[in-house]
Design a protein around this motif. Structure first.
Motif, PDB file in Angstrom:
ATOM      1  N   PRO A  63      43.201  46.056  32.067  1.00  0.00           N
ATOM      2  CA  PRO A  63      42.188  46.495  33.042  1.00  0.00           C
ATOM      3  C   PRO A  63      42.892  47.330  34.109  1.00  0.00           C
ATOM      4  O   PRO A  63      44.001  47.003  34.540  1.00  0.00           O
ATOM      5  CB  PRO A  63      41.652  45.188  33.632  1.00  0.00           C
ATOM      6  N   LEU A  64      42.256  48.415  34.522  1.00  0.00           N
ATOM      7  CA  LEU A  64      42.851  49.313  35.500  1.00  0.00           C
ATOM      8  C   LEU A  64      42.060  49.313  36.802  1.00  0.00           C
ATOM      9  O   LEU A  64      40.830  49.194  36.805  1.00  0.00           O
ATOM     10  CB  LEU A  64      42.929  50.735  34.947  1.00  0.00           C
ATOM     11  N   ILE A  65      42.800  49.488  37.881  1.00  0.00           N
ATOM     12  CA  ILE A  65      42.225  49.611  39.216  1.00  0.00           C
ATOM     13  C   ILE A  65      42.774  50.904  39.776  1.00  0.00           C
ATOM     14  O   ILE A  65      43.990  51.089  39.860  1.00  0.00           O
ATOM     15  CB  ILE A  65      42.637  48.412  40.101  1.00  0.00           C
ATOM     16  N   LYS A  76      42.680  63.980  37.218  1.00  0.00           N
ATOM     17  CA  LYS A  76      43.814  64.081  36.291  1.00  0.00           C
ATOM     18  C   LYS A  76      43.974  62.811  35.458  1.00  0.00           C
ATOM     19  O   LYS A  76      44.359  62.874  34.289  1.00  0.00           O
ATOM     20  CB  LYS A  76      45.099  64.384  37.056  1.00  0.00           C
ATOM     21  N   ILE A  77      43.682  61.677  36.036  1.00  0.00           N
ATOM     22  CA  ILE A  77      43.750  60.420  35.295  1.00  0.00           C
ATOM     23  C   ILE A  77      42.717  60.434  34.176  1.00  0.00           C
ATOM     24  O   ILE A  77      43.029  60.157  33.015  1.00  0.00           O
ATOM     25  CB  ILE A  77      43.530  59.210  36.240  1.00  0.00           C
ATOM     26  N   ASN A  78      41.481  60.769  34.524  1.00  0.00           N
ATOM     27  CA  ASN A  78      40.405  60.814  33.528  1.00  0.00           C
ATOM     28  C   ASN A  78      40.726  61.808  32.414  1.00  0.00           C
ATOM     29  O   ASN A  78      40.529  61.512  31.229  1.00  0.00           O
ATOM     30  CB  ASN A  78      39.082  61.186  34.188  1.00  0.00           C
ATOM     31  N   PRO A  88      39.957  54.094  29.060  1.00  0.00           N
ATOM     32  CA  PRO A  88      40.548  53.024  29.861  1.00  0.00           C
ATOM     33  C   PRO A  88      39.471  52.091  30.397  1.00  0.00           C
ATOM     34  O   PRO A  88      38.327  52.493  30.615  1.00  0.00           O
ATOM     35  CB  PRO A  88      41.230  53.781  31.002  1.00  0.00           C
ATOM     36  N   ASP A  89      39.844  50.844  30.594  1.00  0.00           N
ATOM     37  CA  ASP A  89      38.932  49.838  31.157  1.00  0.00           C
ATOM     38  C   ASP A  89      39.144  49.810  32.672  1.00  0.00           C
ATOM     39  O   ASP A  89      39.910  48.999  33.184  1.00  0.00           O
ATOM     40  CB  ASP A  89      39.230  48.473  30.535  1.00  0.00           C
ATOM     41  N   VAL A  90      38.471  50.717  33.376  1.00  0.00           N
ATOM     42  CA  VAL A  90      38.577  50.774  34.836  1.00  0.00           C
ATOM     43  C   VAL A  90      37.625  49.726  35.395  1.00  0.00           C
ATOM     44  O   VAL A  90      36.415  49.892  35.374  1.00  0.00           O
ATOM     45  CB  VAL A  90      38.264  52.183  35.383  1.00  0.00           C
ATOM     46  N   VAL A  91      38.207  48.637  35.881  1.00  0.00           N
ATOM     47  CA  VAL A  91      37.404  47.506  36.354  1.00  0.00           C
ATOM     48  C   VAL A  91      37.046  47.617  37.826  1.00  0.00           C
ATOM     49  O   VAL A  91      36.134  46.944  38.297  1.00  0.00           O
ATOM     50  CB  VAL A  91      38.101  46.157  36.089  1.00  0.00           C
ATOM     51  N   LEU A  92      37.785  48.465  38.556  1.00  0.00           N
ATOM     52  CA  LEU A  92      37.509  48.620  39.978  1.00  0.00           C
ATOM     53  C   LEU A  92      37.956  49.996  40.429  1.00  0.00           C
ATOM     54  O   LEU A  92      39.027  50.462  40.036  1.00  0.00           O
ATOM     55  CB  LEU A  92      38.246  47.547  40.789  1.00  0.00           C
ATOM     56  N   GLU A  93      37.119  50.640  41.233  1.00  0.00           N
ATOM     57  CA  GLU A  93      37.451  51.926  41.843  1.00  0.00           C
ATOM     58  C   GLU A  93      37.443  51.759  43.348  1.00  0.00           C
ATOM     59  O   GLU A  93      36.587  51.062  43.890  1.00  0.00           O
ATOM     60  CB  GLU A  93      36.423  52.986  41.451  1.00  0.00           C
ATOM     61  N   LEU A 108      43.739  41.208  39.046  1.00  0.00           N
ATOM     62  CA  LEU A 108      42.583  41.792  38.359  1.00  0.00           C
ATOM     63  C   LEU A 108      42.924  42.958  37.446  1.00  0.00           C
ATOM     64  O   LEU A 108      42.075  43.416  36.687  1.00  0.00           O
ATOM     65  CB  LEU A 108      41.534  42.237  39.380  1.00  0.00           C
ATOM     66  N   GLY A 109      44.154  43.475  37.514  1.00  0.00           N
ATOM     67  CA  GLY A 109      44.519  44.577  36.635  1.00  0.00           C
ATOM     68  C   GLY A 109      45.750  45.309  37.129  1.00  0.00           C
ATOM     69  O   GLY A 109      46.403  44.903  38.091  1.00  0.00           O
ATOM     70  N   VAL A 110      46.043  46.411  36.449  1.00  0.00           N
ATOM     71  CA  VAL A 110      47.146  47.293  36.800  1.00  0.00           C
ATOM     72  C   VAL A 110      46.574  48.413  37.664  1.00  0.00           C
ATOM     73  O   VAL A 110      45.533  48.991  37.333  1.00  0.00           O
ATOM     74  CB  VAL A 110      47.799  47.883  35.524  1.00  0.00           C
ATOM     75  N   GLY A 111      47.234  48.713  38.751  1.00  0.00           N
ATOM     76  CA  GLY A 111      46.764  49.765  39.640  1.00  0.00           C
ATOM     77  C   GLY A 111      47.397  51.098  39.313  1.00  0.00           C
ATOM     78  O   GLY A 111      48.549  51.171  38.881  1.00  0.00           O
TER      79      GLY A 111
END
Length: 183
Positions: A63-65, A76-78, A88-93, A108-111
């Protein structure tokens, strides 16, 4: 970024500082301020820390934050994940790196955030790994209203942010004399 650009265009602010979008406004003079890269942040015991260099496939397993779509190099990430056909599983923005760090600390994830926002001394419970090779270099820009009169403190602020942006160069840019200078 859109909001700060509009504030400058409508004389509600003297200066806009952002990585995304502010160079797209013809009413603004957009000058390069500084470059930065993304880092992946994680707790000190995270399995990704065993890798010498991270890949998009590595990141896609967790999960990515990261930043909200309009902020801090998120485009650029997208684009990087899309080029590799990864979702990617972006769980929080978030719009703030401190929010990203807090939720990473909570497990909760990797930032994924700006390298300039990570401080190893202050962020003792986290580790950062460079991922600029995945997402490229980001350029934060300063935008001023075309033809605007600026008070001396604005020039001082800009020079503090980017010493190569001297008052003379800024004045030339504001007058539209962009052919007469190099950054």
């Amino acid at each position: 970024p859109t909001q700060v650009a509009e504030m400058v265009m409508h004389d509600h602010a003297d200066i806009a500082i952002a990585t995304e979008a502010i160079s797209n406004y013809k009413e603004l003079v957009s000058l390069p301020c500084f470059q930065w890269h993304h880092v992946a942040i994680m707790p000190a015991d995270h399995p990704l820390l065993q890798r010498k260099q991270l890949s998009l496939e590595d990141l896609a397993q967790y999960p990515l934050i990261t930043y909200e779509a309009a902020f801090a190099g998120r485009t650029k990430i997208n684009e990087a994940f899309a080029r590799r056909n990864l979702t990617p599983d972006v769980v929080l923005e978030a719009i703030d790196a401190d929010v990203i760090k807090t939720y990473v600390e909570l497990g909760l994830g990797v930032g994924i955030m700006a390298d300039i926002a990570f401080n190893a001394e202050r962020d003792k419970h986290l580790r950062a790994m460079p991922v600029g090779h995945l997402f490229g270099t980001n350029l934060t820009r300063i935008a001023l209203k075309q033809g605007a009169y600026l008070r001396s403190y604005v020039y001082t602020l800009v020079e503090l942010l980017s010493p190569s942006l001297t008052r003379k160069l800024i004045e030339q840019a504001l007058k539209g004399e962009h052919e007469n200078y190099e950054l």
